[in-house]
Design a protein around this motif. Structure first.
Motif, short mmCIF file in Angstrom:
data_model
loop_
_atom_site.label_atom_id
_atom_site.label_comp_id
_atom_site.label_asym_id
_atom_site.label_seq_id
_atom_site.Cartn_x
_atom_site.Cartn_y
_atom_site.Cartn_z
N PRO A 1 0.83 -1.21 0.00
CA PRO A 1 0.00 0.00 0.00
C PRO A 1 0.86 1.26 0.00
O PRO A 1 1.91 1.30 0.64
CB PRO A 1 -0.79 -0.11 1.31
CG PRO A 1 -0.77 -1.56 1.66
CD PRO A 1 0.52 -2.09 1.12
N LEU A 2 0.45 2.27 -0.74
CA LEU A 2 1.12 3.55 -0.90
C LEU A 2 2.44 3.45 -1.67
O LEU A 2 3.15 4.44 -1.81
CB LEU A 2 1.34 4.25 0.44
CG LEU A 2 0.07 4.68 1.16
CD1 LEU A 2 0.40 5.26 2.53
CD2 LEU A 2 -0.71 5.71 0.33
N ASN A 3 2.79 2.28 -2.14
CA ASN A 3 3.96 2.08 -3.00
C ASN A 3 5.23 2.73 -2.47
O ASN A 3 5.84 3.58 -3.13
CB ASN A 3 3.67 2.61 -4.42
CG ASN A 3 2.37 2.09 -4.96
OD1 ASN A 3 1.43 2.85 -5.10
ND2 ASN A 3 2.30 0.81 -5.24
N PRO A 4 5.68 2.32 -1.27
CA PRO A 4 6.92 2.91 -0.74
C PRO A 4 8.13 2.45 -1.56
O PRO A 4 8.06 1.48 -2.31
CB PRO A 4 6.99 2.35 0.68
CG PRO A 4 6.31 1.03 0.57
CD PRO A 4 5.18 1.25 -0.41
N ILE A 5 9.23 3.15 -1.40
CA ILE A 5 10.49 2.71 -2.00
C ILE A 5 11.15 1.79 -0.99
O ILE A 5 11.20 2.08 0.21
CB ILE A 5 11.40 3.91 -2.32
CG1 ILE A 5 10.75 4.76 -3.42
CG2 ILE A 5 12.79 3.45 -2.74
CD1 ILE A 5 11.51 6.01 -3.77
#
Length: 128
Positions: free
Chosen positions: A65-69
């Motif tokens: 979720p939220l596409n973190p690095i």
């Protein structure tokens, strides 16, 4: 306009970089940062996944979720880029252009861009 928020310890499996907007609300670098950085649509935003002169192979995570690095993992081990003398790590900022995960050919023509990698990674583009 946007801020990076680090969670966890660098060079560990738990390390993540999340993004927030100007109000401090969490956002996705894929979906919430606009393609263009200006009203004239002359300049594109870029999300830097791997800063210049660093070795950790970082990437935007499509699955979380939220596409973190996060740091890339292969066979259970964190990945790093080898140094090539006289340089240390990547010699440029490496990253993604937001809003281009599923870029359409018409948008590519409008932006005068051409794809430079496989179809699995169409966000890595070069200006013609």
């Amino acid at each position: 306009m946007y801020s990076a928020v680090e969670r966890g310890t660098p060079n560990t499996l738990d390390f993540r970089i999340f993004y927030t907007n100007k109000d401090g609300a969490p956002i996705s670098p894929f979906h919430d940062i606009p393609l263009y950085s200006d009203n004239s649509q002359e300049y594109c935003n870029m999300v830097v996944e791997i800063p210049r002169w660093t070795n950790a192979k970082m990437e935007i995570c499509k699955e979380e979720p939220l596409n973190p690095i996060k740091q890339d993992v292969k066979k259970g081990k964190l990945r790093f880029v080898n140094n090539v003398f006289p340089y240390h790590g990547y010699i440029w900022n490496y990253g993604a252009i937001p809003q281009t995960w599923k870029i359409q050919p018409t948008l590519m023509l409008t932006l005068k861009l051409r794809e430079t990698t496989t179809l699995l990674m169409p966000w890595r583009l070069e200006l013609e």
